[in-house]
Design a protein around this motif. Structure first.
Motif, PDB file in Angstrom:
ATOM      1  N   PRO A  39       0.791  -1.232   0.000  1.00 34.27           N
ATOM      2  CA  PRO A  39       0.000   0.000   0.000  1.00 34.27           C
ATOM      3  C   PRO A  39       0.826   1.285   0.000  1.00 34.27           C
ATOM      4  O   PRO A  39       0.279   2.353  -0.260  1.00 34.27           O
ATOM      5  N   ASP A  40       2.121   1.231   0.349  1.00 32.74           N
ATOM      6  CA  ASP A  40       2.958   2.423   0.249  1.00 32.74           C
ATOM      7  C   ASP A  40       3.533   2.443  -1.162  1.00 32.74           C
ATOM      8  O   ASP A  40       4.493   1.711  -1.442  1.00 32.74           O
ATOM      9  N   PRO A  41       2.954   3.231  -2.062  1.00 28.19           N
ATOM     10  CA  PRO A  41       3.339   3.168  -3.472  1.00 28.19           C
ATOM     11  C   PRO A  41       4.829   3.416  -3.678  1.00 28.19           C
ATOM     12  O   PRO A  41       5.374   4.443  -3.258  1.00 28.19           O
ATOM     13  N   SER A  42       5.494   2.462  -4.276  1.00 23.54           N
ATOM     14  CA  SER A  42       6.910   2.605  -4.613  1.00 23.54           C
ATOM     15  C   SER A  42       7.235   1.618  -5.720  1.00 23.54           C
ATOM     16  O   SER A  42       6.587   0.575  -5.862  1.00 23.54           O
ATOM     17  N   GLY A  43       8.231   1.955  -6.503  1.00 20.22           N
ATOM     18  CA  GLY A  43       8.617   1.081  -7.596  1.00 20.22           C
ATOM     19  C   GLY A  43      10.057   1.315  -8.002  1.00 20.22           C
ATOM     20  O   GLY A  43      10.715   2.254  -7.536  1.00 20.22           O
ATOM     21  N   GLU A  44      10.531   0.459  -8.882  1.00 17.28           N
ATOM     22  CA  GLU A  44      11.907   0.574  -9.356  1.00 17.28           C
ATOM     23  C   GLU A  44      12.007   0.015 -10.769  1.00 17.28           C
ATOM     24  O   GLU A  44      11.338  -0.967 -11.122  1.00 17.28           O
ATOM     25  N   PHE A  45      12.846   0.644 -11.569  1.00 17.23           N
ATOM     26  CA  PHE A  45      13.128   0.174 -12.921  1.00 17.23           C
ATOM     27  C   PHE A  45      14.632   0.251 -13.103  1.00 17.23           C
ATOM     28  O   PHE A  45      15.227   1.316 -12.930  1.00 17.23           O
ATOM     29  N   MET A  46      15.261  -0.859 -13.465  1.00 16.02           N
ATOM     30  CA  MET A  46      16.719  -0.861 -13.600  1.00 16.02           C
ATOM     31  C   MET A  46      17.186  -1.909 -14.595  1.00 16.02           C
ATOM     32  O   MET A  46      16.455  -2.843 -14.926  1.00 16.02           O
ATOM     33  N   PHE A  47      18.429  -1.738 -15.075  1.00 18.31           N
ATOM     34  CA  PHE A  47      19.094  -2.718 -15.923  1.00 18.31           C
ATOM     35  C   PHE A  47      20.339  -3.218 -15.193  1.00 18.31           C
ATOM     36  O   PHE A  47      21.052  -2.444 -14.556  1.00 18.31           O
ATOM     37  N   ASP A  48      20.571  -4.521 -15.315  1.00 17.33           N
ATOM     38  CA  ASP A  48      21.658  -5.199 -14.613  1.00 17.33           C
ATOM     39  C   ASP A  48      22.463  -6.007 -15.621  1.00 17.33           C
ATOM     40  O   ASP A  48      21.901  -6.670 -16.493  1.00 17.33           O
ATOM     41  N   PHE A  49      23.798  -5.945 -15.516  1.00 17.34           N
ATOM     42  CA  PHE A  49      24.676  -6.724 -16.391  1.00 17.34           C
ATOM     43  C   PHE A  49      25.585  -7.598 -15.539  1.00 17.34           C
ATOM     44  O   PHE A  49      26.408  -7.102 -14.782  1.00 17.34           O
ATOM     45  N   ASP A  50      25.391  -8.903 -15.633  1.00 17.93           N
ATOM     46  CA  ASP A  50      26.201  -9.866 -14.867  1.00 17.93           C
ATOM     47  C   ASP A  50      26.249  -9.533 -13.380  1.00 17.93           C
ATOM     48  O   ASP A  50      27.288  -9.659 -12.717  1.00 17.93           O
ATOM     49  N   GLY A  51      25.107  -9.109 -12.828  1.00 12.77           N
ATOM     50  CA  GLY A  51      25.036  -8.852 -11.394  1.00 12.77           C
ATOM     51  C   GLY A  51      25.384  -7.442 -10.979  1.00 12.77           C
ATOM     52  O   GLY A  51      25.292  -7.104  -9.793  1.00 12.77           O
ATOM     53  N   ASP A  52      25.803  -6.591 -11.921  1.00 12.68           N
ATOM     54  CA  ASP A  52      26.142  -5.205 -11.607  1.00 12.68           C
ATOM     55  C   ASP A  52      25.148  -4.261 -12.278  1.00 12.68           C
ATOM     56  O   ASP A  52      24.774  -4.456 -13.442  1.00 12.68           O
ATOM     57  N   GLU A  53      24.760  -3.226 -11.560  1.00 16.93           N
ATOM     58  CA  GLU A  53      23.799  -2.265 -12.103  1.00 16.93           C
ATOM     59  C   GLU A  53      24.407  -1.479 -13.255  1.00 16.93           C
ATOM     60  O   GLU A  53      25.556  -1.006 -13.174  1.00 16.93           O
ATOM     61  N   ILE A  54      23.646  -1.310 -14.331  1.00 15.83           N
ATOM     62  CA  ILE A  54      24.032  -0.407 -15.421  1.00 15.83           C
ATOM     63  C   ILE A  54      23.423   0.965 -15.157  1.00 15.83           C
ATOM     64  O   ILE A  54      24.117   1.973 -15.173  1.00 15.83           O
ATOM     65  N   PHE A  55      22.112   0.991 -14.931  1.00 14.46           N
ATOM     66  CA  PHE A  55      21.439   2.236 -14.603  1.00 14.46           C
ATOM     67  C   PHE A  55      20.099   1.926 -13.941  1.00 14.46           C
ATOM     68  O   PHE A  55      19.608   0.799 -13.992  1.00 14.46           O
ATOM     69  N   HIS A  56      19.516   2.933 -13.324  1.00 12.60           N
ATOM     70  CA  HIS A  56      18.140   2.860 -12.849  1.00 12.60           C
ATOM     71  C   HIS A  56      17.467   4.189 -13.145  1.00 12.60           C
ATOM     72  O   HIS A  56      18.147   5.180 -13.477  1.00 12.60           O
ATOM     73  N   VAL A  57      16.159   4.218 -13.036  1.00 14.08           N
ATOM     74  CA  VAL A  57      15.409   5.443 -13.288  1.00 14.08           C
ATOM     75  C   VAL A  57      14.902   6.003 -11.965  1.00 14.08           C
ATOM     76  O   VAL A  57      14.246   5.293 -11.188  1.00 14.08           O
ATOM     77  N   ASP A  58      15.254   7.261 -11.681  1.00  9.44           N
ATOM     78  CA  ASP A  58      14.769   7.948 -10.490  1.00  9.44           C
ATOM     79  C   ASP A  58      13.317   8.335 -10.739  1.00  9.44           C
ATOM     80  O   ASP A  58      13.018   9.210 -11.572  1.00  9.44           O
ATOM     81  N   MET A  59      12.401   7.695 -10.018  1.00 13.35           N
ATOM     82  CA  MET A  59      10.975   7.907 -10.259  1.00 13.35           C
ATOM     83  C   MET A  59      10.515   9.312  -9.869  1.00 13.35           C
ATOM     84  O   MET A  59       9.586   9.848 -10.469  1.00 13.35           O
ATOM     85  N   GLU A  60      11.152   9.924  -8.868  1.00  6.82           N
ATOM     86  CA  GLU A  60      10.742  11.259  -8.445  1.00  6.82           C
ATOM     87  C   GLU A  60      11.276  12.332  -9.402  1.00  6.82           C
ATOM     88  O   GLU A  60      10.547  13.241  -9.810  1.00  6.82           O
ATOM     89  N   LYS A  61      12.558  12.206  -9.757  1.00  2.00           N
ATOM     90  CA  LYS A  61      13.153  13.195 -10.663  1.00  2.00           C
ATOM     91  C   LYS A  61      12.852  12.880 -12.132  1.00  2.00           C
ATOM     92  O   LYS A  61      13.113  13.708 -13.010  1.00  2.00           O
ATOM     93  N   LYS A  62      12.356  11.667 -12.382  1.00  2.14           N
ATOM     94  CA  LYS A  62      12.011  11.237 -13.746  1.00  2.14           C
ATOM     95  C   LYS A  62      13.205  11.356 -14.681  1.00  2.14           C
ATOM     96  O   LYS A  62      13.119  11.913 -15.774  1.00  2.14           O
ATOM     97  N   GLU A  63      14.327  10.776 -14.225  1.00  2.00           N
ATOM     98  CA  GLU A  63      15.539  10.809 -15.031  1.00  2.00           C
ATOM     99  C   GLU A  63      16.338   9.525 -14.864  1.00  2.00           C
ATOM    100  O   GLU A  63      16.199   8.813 -13.860  1.00  2.00           O
ATOM    101  N   THR A  64      17.168   9.241 -15.857  1.00  2.00           N
ATOM    102  CA  THR A  64      18.011   8.038 -15.834  1.00  2.00           C
ATOM    103  C   THR A  64      19.272   8.326 -15.024  1.00  2.00           C
ATOM    104  O   THR A  64      19.932   9.355 -15.228  1.00  2.00           O
ATOM    105  N   VAL A  65      19.595   7.419 -14.110  1.00  2.00           N
ATOM    106  CA  VAL A  65      20.782   7.569 -13.274  1.00  2.00           C
ATOM    107  C   VAL A  65      21.739   6.417 -13.599  1.00  2.00           C
ATOM    108  O   VAL A  65      21.438   5.251 -13.325  1.00  2.00           O
ATOM    109  N   TRP A  66      22.876   6.741 -14.189  1.00  2.00           N
ATOM    110  CA  TRP A  66      23.856   5.721 -14.568  1.00  2.00           C
ATOM    111  C   TRP A  66      24.715   5.369 -13.370  1.00  2.00           C
ATOM    112  O   TRP A  66      25.146   6.258 -12.611  1.00  2.00           O
ATOM    113  N   ARG A  67      24.974   4.070 -13.194  1.00  2.00           N
ATOM    114  CA  ARG A  67      25.795   3.622 -12.067  1.00  2.00           C
ATOM    115  C   ARG A  67      27.189   4.243 -12.138  1.00  2.00           C
ATOM    116  O   ARG A  67      27.745   4.677 -11.142  1.00  2.00           O
ATOM    117  N   LEU A  68      27.768   4.288 -13.338  1.00  2.00           N
ATOM    118  CA  LEU A  68      29.033   4.975 -13.583  1.00  2.00           C
ATOM    119  C   LEU A  68      28.774   6.069 -14.600  1.00  2.00           C
ATOM    120  O   LEU A  68      28.099   5.852 -15.613  1.00  2.00           O
TER     121      LEU A  68
END
Length: 254
Positions: free
Chosen positions: A41-70
């Protein structure tokens, strides 16, 4: 702050197998995972891409922007954050349907396993990073607090997003930069729905215990004995070789 509630989780995952060489057998060399989830009931979510167990990027839902791990990743690739937001909206609608069909059955709580370790070998007074690794838990809702001598620390702390696992559980890393000293002790405090009480993992500096003088003497004595044995055995082989050579000279050619 304790975590309370009964979450219902919609977890969607897409796996792409990347093969670098042809083969009749199905064998993946690398794996790219697109993972997304939405909870209520506490609305939250996540969208991300993973390569061999390491994050490539995720999307900041509040800022509505792509955040690259590196930062370097964003220089040669791009991802439109609006696509992720659209996916999350679909996930929310699907979760509403799943909730009704399951008679509002909540997600099963799986408690985390927690480990604290250093980024590099410890040296007093040398900057280092404490890493709190939280593994094998569900749902992806967790509170992590760093404690220095029992008091919360927030300066310089950082963390990863929730990283998916193949068994549909999650893992997460939290980081604390610090200067090791003999006076300070640290704890990583983890709160999760699967835990009856907060879980603490402790770290403090432990000086290396030097070898006792008797042990050093024994090691030196053993080394000396081994050396003497080697000299004696080598001398014996040399003497035998010389004797054989002399005997052969006395016999002459056949």
């Amino acid at each position: 702050m304790a975590i309370i509630g009964f979450p219902i989780l919609g977890f969607f995952i897409t796996i792409v197998l990347v093969r670098l060489q042809e083969s009749w057998a199905i064998k993946e060399d690398h794996v790219i995972i697109q993972a997304e989830f939405y909870m209520t009931p506490d609305p939250s979510g996540e969208f991300m891409f993973d390569f061999d167990g390491d994050e490539i990027f995720h999307v900041d839902m509040e800022k509505k922007e792509t955040v690259w791990r590196l930062e370097e990743f964003g220089r040669f690739a791009s991802f439109e954050a609006q696509g992720a937001l659209a996916n999350i909206a679909v996930d929310k609608a699907n979760l509403d349907i799943m909730i009704k069909r399951s008679n509002h059955t909540p997600n099963t709580n799986v408690p985390p396993e927690v480990t604290v370790f250093l980024n590099k070998p410890v040296e007093l007074g040398e900057p280092n990073i404490l890493i709190c690794f939280i593994d094998k838990f569900s749902p992806p809702v967790i509170n992590v607090t760093w404690l220095q001598n029992g008091k919360p620390v927030t300066t310089g702390v950082s963390e990863t997003v929730f990283l998916p696992k193949e068994d549909l559980l999650f893992r997460k890393f939290h980081y604390l930069p610090f200067l090791p000293s003999t006076e300070d002790v640290y704890d990583c405090q983890v709160e999760h729905w699967g835990l009856d009480e907060p879980l603490l993992k402790h770290w403090e500096f432990e000086a290396r215990t030097p070898l006792p003088e008797t042990t050093e003497n024994v090691v030196c004595a053993l080394g000396l004995v081994v050396g003497l044995v080697g000299i004696v055995v080598g001398t014996m082989f040399i003497i035998k070789g010389v004797r054989r050579g002399s005997a052969a000279e006395r016999r002459g050619p056949l």
